[in-house]
Design an enzyme around this catalytic site. Structure first.
Site, mmCIF file in Angstrom:
data_model
loop_
_atom_site.group_PDB
_atom_site.id
_atom_site.type_symbol
_atom_site.label_atom_id
_atom_site.label_comp_id
_atom_site.label_asym_id
_atom_site.label_seq_id
_atom_site.Cartn_x
_atom_site.Cartn_y
_atom_site.Cartn_z
ATOM 1 N N GLU A 187 0.887 -1.185 0.000
ATOM 2 C CA GLU A 187 0.000 0.000 0.000
ATOM 3 C C GLU A 187 0.909 1.213 0.000
ATOM 4 O O GLU A 187 1.374 1.655 1.050
ATOM 5 C CB GLU A 187 -0.870 0.010 1.262
ATOM 6 N N CYS A 221 -2.350 9.329 2.144
ATOM 7 C CA CYS A 221 -1.983 8.703 0.863
ATOM 8 C C CYS A 221 -3.004 9.089 -0.194
ATOM 9 O O CYS A 221 -2.690 9.127 -1.379
ATOM 10 C CB CYS A 221 -1.889 7.196 1.019
HETATM 11 P P1 NAD Z 1 8.163 5.358 4.734
HETATM 12 O O1 NAD Z 1 8.219 4.555 3.474
HETATM 13 O O2 NAD Z 1 9.265 6.278 5.019
HETATM 14 O O3 NAD Z 1 8.036 4.376 6.003
HETATM 15 C C1 NAD Z 1 6.964 3.467 6.134
HETATM 16 C C2 NAD Z 1 7.393 2.298 6.997
HETATM 17 O O4 NAD Z 1 8.349 1.518 6.290
HETATM 18 C C3 NAD Z 1 8.086 2.705 8.312
HETATM 19 O O5 NAD Z 1 7.641 1.833 9.323
HETATM 20 C C4 NAD Z 1 9.561 2.497 8.006
HETATM 21 O O6 NAD Z 1 10.335 2.220 9.141
HETATM 22 C C5 NAD Z 1 9.518 1.293 7.076
HETATM 23 N N1 NAD Z 1 10.629 1.167 6.118
HETATM 24 C C6 NAD Z 1 11.280 2.149 5.474
HETATM 25 N N2 NAD Z 1 12.182 1.631 4.608
HETATM 26 C C7 NAD Z 1 12.083 0.282 4.712
HETATM 27 C C8 NAD Z 1 12.755 -0.813 4.078
HETATM 28 N N3 NAD Z 1 13.690 -0.624 3.168
HETATM 29 N N4 NAD Z 1 12.395 -2.076 4.417
HETATM 30 C C9 NAD Z 1 11.419 -2.300 5.340
HETATM 31 N N5 NAD Z 1 10.768 -1.302 5.987
HETATM 32 C C10 NAD Z 1 11.090 -0.022 5.671
HETATM 33 O O7 NAD Z 1 6.752 6.136 4.685
HETATM 34 P P2 NAD Z 1 6.195 7.242 5.692
HETATM 35 O O8 NAD Z 1 6.912 8.527 5.460
HETATM 36 O O9 NAD Z 1 6.074 6.711 7.066
HETATM 37 O O10 NAD Z 1 4.679 7.386 5.154
HETATM 38 C C11 NAD Z 1 4.295 8.159 4.073
HETATM 39 C C12 NAD Z 1 4.113 7.329 2.817
HETATM 40 O O11 NAD Z 1 3.206 6.249 3.040
HETATM 41 C C13 NAD Z 1 3.497 8.123 1.682
HETATM 42 O O12 NAD Z 1 4.158 7.779 0.487
HETATM 43 C C14 NAD Z 1 2.051 7.647 1.649
HETATM 44 O O13 NAD Z 1 1.404 7.823 0.412
HETATM 45 C C15 NAD Z 1 2.220 6.211 2.003
HETATM 46 N N6 NAD Z 1 0.979 5.631 2.521
HETATM 47 C C16 NAD Z 1 0.257 4.814 1.705
HETATM 48 C C17 NAD Z 1 -0.943 4.289 2.145
HETATM 49 C C18 NAD Z 1 -1.761 3.399 1.257
HETATM 50 O O14 NAD Z 1 -2.649 2.755 1.777
HETATM 51 N N7 NAD Z 1 -1.520 3.343 -0.039
HETATM 52 C C19 NAD Z 1 -1.407 4.580 3.430
HETATM 53 C C20 NAD Z 1 -0.643 5.408 4.249
HETATM 54 C C21 NAD Z 1 0.552 5.933 3.773
#
Ligand code: NAD
Length: 512
Positions: free
Chosen positions: A265, A299
């Site tokens: 997601e 998102c």
């Molecule tokens: P992020 O990608 O920085 O982090 C999200 C999660 O992933 C965190 O828990 C982080 O620790 C973990 N993470 C980061 N890199 C990783 C890796 N290489 N391997 C495993 N885990 C890893 O995102 P964010 O800044 O917390 O959130 C914002 C983003 O999330 C935006 O792009 C938003 O659109 C997206 N989002 C999407 C949805 C959806 O349902 N499509 C919902 C909410 C947020």
């Protein structure tokens, strides 16, 4: 509700260290680095939480597997009863948990409450689902044979979540996973660890009362490294990862490399089309809520508005008026519409995006910028910005997680749909029109290419009853309602021969 009262209701320690590793009743600090949680509201330290090191992680995975061996044989409706009780516990703590979400993440109190309500709603949905995990019966081509399919629990589910929905996304996953007979291991975003502790405490209390095996609901706090361990571990049957496209690309590749299952997601770049036949009153309200709600950190936030030339000037004028009435400040103060961004790094990215659009030729119609002064001392408050831009600008093609809205023009409906689809992401989309031909074209196979396509309704604010997710770089995953539960189970096809011969399929003869 003020934050101190909320923390008391949730039984959280503000001064002491909170646990970072939990298998239910057993919760420990963890031997990973301590994570400090600062509120974007005032910049102050809210709390500190432990995190998992590799050894803690391996221990939790082993517990989760042990628990799965027991949990999968509970009748699904009995698992549903536990989820019902969990939903009721959330009802009791709704105000407190909503306030914590608001204070730790920065979204308005109303939106914090809305997030907890989504958790409650998905619990209700899952309780019903626990009696409806149906398989099909299929007519066999062979005489005296019966064929059917059934759905079995899958295994431990790893849940990696983003900062912007610190509690709801976990519940979307867990409520379904639990009734499906799976155990869950949650790594919340390191930006909102206290929300993780609060949810785990609520679940652990309910699980204890219902004698749920230790390890069905696990928490492992940590940064991306812990997320990487989840992606790599073959014992984790499904990795449900919510976050940026950058993260999803990495997680998706690692999980695919071990032929595991992932549910991604990821980021969106959502557009709303305003036709010359739109009800502009509705459209303006939807655009403002979609672009400014959660300070543009959903998102599904509206990032692009594609406006028919004939109504462009009128739309801009009305939008300027509506933006003029937006109140920014403490999100726990219900008079404010918009709170801060999550951290100062997000503020820098917001400022950089505005600068980049200007360099590409765009112009600000409603100037953005950082808010200064004592009231905004955390350094995370910004003004919502509206920019005139072109669809092909690099910055417009990317998701900037902030309240920046790009206005784009179109002449005919197909051009509007083409602009809407011409980005790498495919999460949410909308059209405002009173013209049936336009709305049906938008919803047709050659219309919007997104996972969500709405008519006379904005891009954000999905209901839990529908499957939620998006296409292309949004990752293709579906969570929440409809038949999203199937991702959390394994399908088995069964054929029973109740005859006295063994006819082969496809008419094959094999005489012995
Ligand atoms: P992020 O990608 O920085 O982090 C999200 C999660 O992933 C965190 O828990 C982080 O620790 C973990 N993470 C980061 N890199 C990783 C890796 N290489 N391997 C495993 N885990 C890893 O995102 P964010 O800044 O917390 O959130 C914002 C983003 O999330 C935006 O792009 C938003 O659109 C997206 N989002 C999407 C949805 C959806 O349902 N499509 C919902 C909410 C947020």
């Amino acid at each position: 509700m003020n934050i101190q009262d909320a923390l008391k209701v949730l039984g959280l320690e503000t001064k002491e260290l909170n646990f970072g590793v939990s298998t239910g009743n057993e919760s420990v600090l963890g031997s990973g680095p301590v994570i400090a949680s600062h509120s974007p509201v005032d910049g102050n330290l809210i709390s500190r939480c432990g995190s998992a090191n590799r050894q803690d992680f391996d221990f939790v995975v082993a517990k989760s597997r042990e628990a799965f061996a027991v949990w999968r044989s509970w009748p699904a409706p009995a698992r549903g009863e536990v989820v019902r009780a969990f939903g009721n516990a959330l009802r009791e703590k709704k105000a407190a948990l909503g306030a914590l979400v608001s204070f730790e993440m920065g979204k308005s109190y109303q939106e914090g409450l809305g997030e907890v309500q989504e958790m409650i709603d998905i619990c209700d949905f899952a309780v019903g689902l626990s009696r409806q995990l149906y398989g099909l019966t299929i007519h066999s081509e062979r005489p005296n044979h019966r064929m059917f399919e059934q759905w079995h629990p899958l295994g431990p589910v790893g849940i990696i979540t983003a900062f912007n929905f610190p509690v709801a996304v976990w519940a979307w996953n867990t409520a379904l996973a639990w009734v499906c007979g799976d155990t869950t291991l949650w790594k919340p975003s390191e930006k909102v660890p206290l929300c993780g502790v609060a949810c785990q405490k609520i679940a652990a209390e309910v699980f204890k009362q219902h004698h749920v095996p230790e390890g069905v609901s696990c928490l492992i706090q940590g940064d991306r490294e812990v997320g990487e361990w989840i992606a790599q571990n073959p014992a984790i049957a499904l990795v449900s990862a919510t976050g940026s496209t950058r993260m999803g690309r990495q997680v998706g590749q690692v999980v695919a490399g071990r032929l595991g299952r992932s549910l991604l997601e990821l980021g969106g770049n959502n557009a709303l089309i305003v036709s010359e036949e739109a009800d502009l009153d509705l459209a303006i309200r939807a655009v403002v809520f979609g672009a400014v709600g959660t300070a543009g950190q959903r998102c599904t936030s509206t990032r692009r508005v594609i406006i028919q030339n004939k109504v462009y000037d009128q739309f801009v004028e009305r939008l300027q008026k509506a933006y003029g009435s937006i109140r920014i400040g403490d999100p726990l103060d219900e008079n404010n519409h918009m709170g801060p961004l999550i951290d100062t790094q997000a503020v820098d990215m917001y400022l950089k995006a505005i600068e980049s659009v200007k360099q590409e030729g765009g112009k600000a119609l409603i100037a953005g910028g950082k808010l200064e002064g004592e009231k905004y001392a955390s350094g995370c408050y910004v003004k919502p910005c509206v920019m005139e831009a072109k669809p092909e600008y690099q910055t417009v093609q990317n998701e900037t997680f902030a309240p920046i809205l790009y206005l784009l023009r179109y002449e005919n409906i197909q051009e509007a749909i083409d602009i809407q689809n011409a980005v790498p992401q495919g999460l949410s989309s909308a059209i405002f029109t009173q013209n049936l031909l336009e709305s049906e074209t938008f919803l047709s196979a050659s219309g919007s290419d997104c996972g969500i396509a709405n008519v006379n309704l904005g891009t954000s604010g999905a209901e839990i009853g529908g499957a939620f997710g998006g296409e292309k770089e949004t990752g293709g995953g579906r969570e929440s309602g409809s038949d999203a539960w199937k991702a959390y189970m394994r399908r088995q096809t069964n054929t029973i021969n109740y005859g006295r011969s063994i006819p082969l399929a496809q008419g094959i003869q094999f005489d012995l």
